[in-house]
Design a protein around this motif. Structure first.
Motif, PDB file in Angstrom:
ATOM      1  N   GLN A 355       0.594  -0.903   0.201  1.00  0.00           N
ATOM      2  CA  GLN A 355       0.178  -0.291   0.238  1.00  0.00           C
ATOM      3  C   GLN A 355       1.297   0.302   0.284  1.00  0.00           C
ATOM      4  OE1 GLN A 355      -2.121  -0.437   3.587  1.00  0.00           O
ATOM      5  NE2 GLN A 355      -1.148   0.639   5.095  1.00  0.00           N
ATOM      6  N   TYR A 356       0.109   2.795  -0.559  1.00  0.00           N
ATOM      7  CA  TYR A 356       1.492   3.644  -0.114  1.00  0.00           C
ATOM      8  C   TYR A 356       0.085   4.568   0.607  1.00  0.00           C
ATOM      9  CZ  TYR A 356       3.040   1.593  -4.083  1.00  0.00           C
ATOM     10  OH  TYR A 356       3.783   0.783  -5.699  1.00  0.00           O
ATOM     11  N   LEU A 357       1.164   5.581   1.452  1.00  0.00           N
ATOM     12  CA  LEU A 357       0.685   6.813   2.011  1.00  0.00           C
ATOM     13  C   LEU A 357       0.807   7.649   1.304  1.00  0.00           C
ATOM     14  CD1 LEU A 357      -0.795   8.147   4.504  1.00  0.00           C
ATOM     15  CD2 LEU A 357       1.324   7.751   5.457  1.00  0.00           C
ATOM     16  N   ALA A 358      -0.155   8.992   0.439  1.00  0.00           N
ATOM     17  CA  ALA A 358       0.158  10.049   0.111  1.00  0.00           C
ATOM     18  C   ALA A 358      -0.170  10.866   0.946  1.00  0.00           C
ATOM     19  CB  ALA A 358      -0.686  10.394  -1.257  1.00  0.00           C
ATOM     20  N   ILE A 359       0.896  11.793   1.290  1.00  0.00           N
ATOM     21  CA  ILE A 359       0.404  12.913   2.415  1.00  0.00           C
ATOM     22  C   ILE A 359       1.223  14.466   1.322  1.00  0.00           C
ATOM     23  CG2 ILE A 359       1.387  13.806   4.569  1.00  0.00           C
ATOM     24  CD1 ILE A 359       2.756  11.466   5.289  1.00  0.00           C
ATOM     25  N   ARG A 360      -0.303  15.542   1.080  1.00  0.00           N
ATOM     26  CA  ARG A 360       0.141  16.308   0.693  1.00  0.00           C
ATOM     27  C   ARG A 360       0.118  17.644   1.748  1.00  0.00           C
ATOM     28  NH1 ARG A 360      -3.146  12.506  -2.183  1.00  0.00           N
ATOM     29  NH2 ARG A 360      -2.194  11.613  -3.543  1.00  0.00           N
ATOM     30  N   TYR A 361       0.321  18.781   0.963  1.00  0.00           N
ATOM     31  CA  TYR A 361       0.066  19.840   0.960  1.00  0.00           C
ATOM     32  C   TYR A 361      -0.307  21.411   0.507  1.00  0.00           C
ATOM     33  CZ  TYR A 361       3.162  17.887   5.883  1.00  0.00           C
ATOM     34  OH  TYR A 361       2.596  17.399   6.826  1.00  0.00           O
ATOM     35  N   GLU A 362      -1.520  21.847   0.601  1.00  0.00           N
ATOM     36  CA  GLU A 362      -1.846  22.862  -0.694  1.00  0.00           C
ATOM     37  C   GLU A 362      -0.612  23.829  -0.412  1.00  0.00           C
ATOM     38  OE1 GLU A 362      -5.668  25.258  -2.333  1.00  0.00           O
ATOM     39  OE2 GLU A 362      -5.789  24.262  -0.137  1.00  0.00           O
ATOM     40  N   VAL A 363      -0.104  23.825  -1.926  1.00  0.00           N
ATOM     41  CA  VAL A 363       0.724  24.903  -2.199  1.00  0.00           C
ATOM     42  C   VAL A 363      -0.200  26.205  -3.018  1.00  0.00           C
ATOM     43  CG1 VAL A 363       2.930  24.467  -1.020  1.00  0.00           C
ATOM     44  CG2 VAL A 363       2.013  23.601  -3.361  1.00  0.00           C
ATOM     45  N   THR A 364      -0.769  26.017  -3.794  1.00  0.00           N
ATOM     46  CA  THR A 364      -1.764  26.562  -4.609  1.00  0.00           C
ATOM     47  C   THR A 364      -1.191  27.859  -5.126  1.00  0.00           C
ATOM     48  OG1 THR A 364      -4.086  24.946  -4.221  1.00  0.00           O
ATOM     49  CG2 THR A 364      -3.939  27.710  -6.249  1.00  0.00           C
ATOM     50  N   GLN A 365      -1.002  28.758  -3.765  1.00  0.00           N
ATOM     51  CA  GLN A 365      -1.318  30.130  -3.301  1.00  0.00           C
ATOM     52  C   GLN A 365       0.234  30.678  -4.187  1.00  0.00           C
ATOM     53  OE1 GLN A 365      -3.627  32.285  -3.536  1.00  0.00           O
ATOM     54  NE2 GLN A 365      -4.612  30.726  -3.355  1.00  0.00           N
ATOM     55  N   ARG A 366       1.259  29.899  -3.217  1.00  0.00           N
ATOM     56  CA  ARG A 366       1.796  30.346  -3.314  1.00  0.00           C
ATOM     57  C   ARG A 366       3.075  29.777  -4.926  1.00  0.00           C
ATOM     58  NH1 ARG A 366       6.807  26.379  -3.877  1.00  0.00           N
ATOM     59  NH2 ARG A 366       5.880  24.523  -3.287  1.00  0.00           N
ATOM     60  N   LYS A 367       2.455  28.886  -5.797  1.00  0.00           N
ATOM     61  CA  LYS A 367       2.494  28.206  -7.161  1.00  0.00           C
ATOM     62  C   LYS A 367       1.688  29.654  -7.771  1.00  0.00           C
ATOM     63  CE  LYS A 367       4.451  25.073  -8.671  1.00  0.00           C
ATOM     64  NZ  LYS A 367       5.579  24.986  -9.123  1.00  0.00           N
ATOM     65  N   LEU A 368       0.769  30.037  -7.383  1.00  0.00           N
ATOM     66  CA  LEU A 368       0.258  31.312  -7.697  1.00  0.00           C
ATOM     67  C   LEU A 368       1.160  32.800  -8.347  1.00  0.00           C
ATOM     68  CD1 LEU A 368      -4.060  30.936  -7.103  1.00  0.00           C
ATOM     69  CD2 LEU A 368      -2.414  30.739  -9.314  1.00  0.00           C
ATOM     70  N   ALA A 369       2.310  32.915  -7.155  1.00  0.00           N
ATOM     71  CA  ALA A 369       1.901  33.990  -6.894  1.00  0.00           C
ATOM     72  C   ALA A 369       3.612  33.938  -7.525  1.00  0.00           C
ATOM     73  CB  ALA A 369       2.702  33.682  -4.844  1.00  0.00           C
ATOM     74  N   GLU A 370       3.576  32.215  -7.113  1.00  0.00           N
ATOM     75  CA  GLU A 370       5.342  31.874  -8.658  1.00  0.00           C
ATOM     76  C   GLU A 370       4.836  32.235 -10.094  1.00  0.00           C
ATOM     77  OE1 GLU A 370       5.902  27.929  -8.318  1.00  0.00           O
ATOM     78  OE2 GLU A 370       7.877  28.985  -5.882  1.00  0.00           O
ATOM     79  N   GLU A 371       3.862  32.120 -10.283  1.00  0.00           N
ATOM     80  CA  GLU A 371       3.642  32.301 -11.776  1.00  0.00           C
ATOM     81  C   GLU A 371       3.680  33.528 -11.931  1.00  0.00           C
ATOM     82  OE1 GLU A 371      -0.176  30.545 -12.030  1.00  0.00           O
ATOM     83  OE2 GLU A 371       0.549  27.923 -12.138  1.00  0.00           O
ATOM     84  N   GLU A 372       2.940  34.619 -10.841  1.00  0.00           N
ATOM     85  CA  GLU A 372       2.970  36.135 -11.093  1.00  0.00           C
ATOM     86  C   GLU A 372       4.141  36.819 -11.429  1.00  0.00           C
ATOM     87  OE1 GLU A 372       0.731  38.093 -11.751  1.00  0.00           O
ATOM     88  OE2 GLU A 372      -1.024  36.218 -11.783  1.00  0.00           O
TER      89      GLU A 372
END
Length: 575
Positions: A355-372
């Motif tokens: 089995q696999y355990l996936a742990i994720r942290y949302e970084v949408t705002q950081r990615k949007l800031a990087e895109e800007e």
């Protein structure tokens, strides 16, 4: 009589049969089963995790089973046949949840179940011997005074026979149990009923030990107890393991709470089918648990990443290694979000993921800031290049032309008169025109706009070699022109790298190669000079500028260098 043969006749089991252990929660779902369970019931390792106990022992009623009571039931083998077994249940509470620890003993000799046996005196002697060797036995009178006991009592309590005779069991009272606990015990046995339970006692040397205890009242003709038989089995190690298990479960519960509160968590089987998601997963993805369980992660695939990206991911985790990276996913309402992801494979005894355990942290705002930031950087670079172009044209067309007119005037004056100052003015004007032409070229070579990348780089390399006496080998294998921004990016990165070679490499040769590989442009600038330790050198403005230029065009810059082994700069950029 042989002890093993006697046990076989008494209990209907083959000597040496081992016990199996199962841990279930309040709902009867199996949390843990040891290897003996899998062997007894015919399952493969890990298959029972999450299964119902009733699938194995249909008649088991944990809520109505007495603590420590030995119960006979039928078990169901995976192949479908039934077999006899005995089990004992002990319950405990961890992290406010009720668990049951079940010890199962499979009966191998079915023919002896429920048989009535009468034993001669010598077999009774054997039974008492076996009891004395394995069990703590004590008799007390109706007032609880100890009147008889076996050597096992002395061995475990560390009191001598003379210290125990005539005393009551307060001599080994640990103070662990409440007054109500002891009152309930005495109320039970004094009423003629058998009492069963676990007691924590204290030995003479102050150490504590646990005993699984059964107290049987002996009744006179009036039905009143006249003495009591206490049979105890030491379970100190079992209680220690149980306590450690409790600490572990509590710790894991704390970890799970912290993880659930801060992270997006999912567990999949070896095929990638989702078996568990936490509330954060549902909140971010906008899918319910019912919609996610049983699906794979394609349900949230945004289509942003390439097939090769996911092939590399699966290759990594299926080989048992941890994968880390950033993934762009899609919610149920078709909005996009980014997650910083770590996928951990759980390995079986053969080192294969089950089995696999996936742990994720949302970084949408950081990615949007990087895109800007990337967009702004692109705009700044564009403005910078336009300004360079404007200044270059002004230097060349205005100031350069004026200086050239002055040089012509000086030349005409020289034809009319001979004066040393005129010669000096001619030399100085020529030097200024040459410096101005070089500065104009550095700011923005017109050949780049007029003829393209290949002639511009060839001219750059030629001038660099002539001025700085560093031979540069240049090869270009481009089949088409690129857009203006990409050509400028390649030109500036080569220009900056050659400048660094001139300043720091201490070499007489360098190589510049531009080639087209599939759908990618690859630029390599290499020297065999001094080199440096990448970890020890501060990243300057020049390197930062090159990295940003590459990133704006969708590419990336790779730097290799070792002391005494030279330096290689690699630019990879889509066509």
């Amino acid at each position: 009589m042989d002890l093993n043969k006697h046990l076989e006749m008494e209990e209907g089991v083959t000597p040496g049969s081992s016990d199996a252990t199962i841990l279930v929660n309040e709902s009867g779902v199996i949390s843990f089963a040891d290897q003996q369970v899998y062997e007894n019931f015919g399952y493969e390792h890990h298959e029972l995790n999450g299964e119902k106990l009733l699938n194995l022992i249909p008649g088991a009623n944990l809520q109505h089973s007495g603590e420590g009571e030995i119960i006979h039931q039928l078990g169901i083998h995976r192949a479908g046949h039934a077999f006899s077994l005995f089990f004992r249940v002990n319950s405990f509470q961890l992290a406010k949840e009720l668990y049951y620890l079940i010890v199962v003993h499979k009966v191998k000799d079915q023919s002896r179940i429920n048989q009535q046996q009468s034993y001669p005196i010598n077999e009774l002697v054997d039974l008492i011997y076996a009891l004395d060797e394995s069990t703590i036995v004590a008799f007390t009178d109706e007032k609880g005074k100890i009147i008889n006991f076996n050597k096992k009592f002395c061995e475990v309590s560390k009191y001598s026979a003379t210290e125990l005779i005539g005393k009551d069991h307060r001599i080994i009272n640990s103070g662990y149990h409440s007054k109500e606990f002891m009152q309930e015990l005495w109320l039970t046995i004094s009423s003629g009923s058998v009492w069963r339970g676990e007691i924590k006692n204290k030995a003479k040397d102050g150490t504590h030990y646990w005993v699984d205890t059964t107290i049987v009242p002996f009744l006179n003709e009036k039905g009143n107890p006249y003495k009591y038989l206490a049979i105890r089995k030491e379970i100190t190690e079992y209680k220690r393991v149980l306590e450690e298990l409790g600490k572990f479960v509590n710790k894991m519960a704390d970890f799970q709470f912290a993880l659930d509160a801060s992270s997006i968590v999912a567990i999949t089987d070896q095929r990638g089918t989702i078996k568990y998601v936490n509330d954060q997963f549902c909140r971010i993805s906008k899918f319910s648990k019912e919609e996610l369980i049983g699906q794979d992660h394609r349900i949230i695939n945004s289509g942003y990443h390439s097939k090769e990206f996911f092939n590399n991911l699966w290759k990594t985790i299926s080989s048992g290694e941890v994968w880390k990276g950033e993934i762009k996913n899609k919610t149920k309402d078709n909005t996009y979000y980014w997650v910083d992801t770590t996928i951990v494979p759980f390995l079986d005894e053969f080192q294969k993921p089950y089995q696999y355990l996936a742990i994720r942290y949302e970084v949408t705002q950081r990615k949007l800031a990087e895109e800007e930031i990337q967009k702004m950087t692109g705009k700044i670079i564009d403005v910078q290049e336009e300004e360079r172009k404007r200044i270059s044209r002004e230097l060349h067309d205005d100031i350069g032309q004026n200086l050239y007119s002055h040089l012509i005037t000086i030349n005409r004056l020289q034809t009319e008169m001979d004066h040393p100052l005129l010669d000096q003015m001619q030399d100085e004007a020529t030097e200024i025109i040459e410096a101005l032409r070089h500065l104009s070229w550095e700011l923005r070579p017109s050949v780049l706009d007029d003829l393209g990348l290949f002639p511009a780089i060839r001219s750059l390399v030629g001038q660099f070699s002539e001025h700085h006496h560093i031979k540069v080998h240049f090869e270009c294998y481009l089949n088409c022109r690129l857009n203006t921004n990409k050509e400028i990016t390649i030109y500036r990165i080569i220009q900056e790298t050659l400048t660094n070679i001139r300043k720091y490499a201490y070499t007489e040769e360098a190589t510049v190669t531009i080639q087209e590989i599939e759908e990618e442009v690859r630029v390599e600038i290499e020297d065999k000079g001094k080199g440096f330790d990448i970890e020890k050198v501060t990243r300057g403005v020049g390197l930062f500028s090159m990295e940003e230029r590459a990133r704006v065009c969708g590419g990336n810059l790779i730097l290799h260098s070792r002391e005494g082994k030279g330096t290689k700069v690699i630019l990879k950029m889509p066509l």
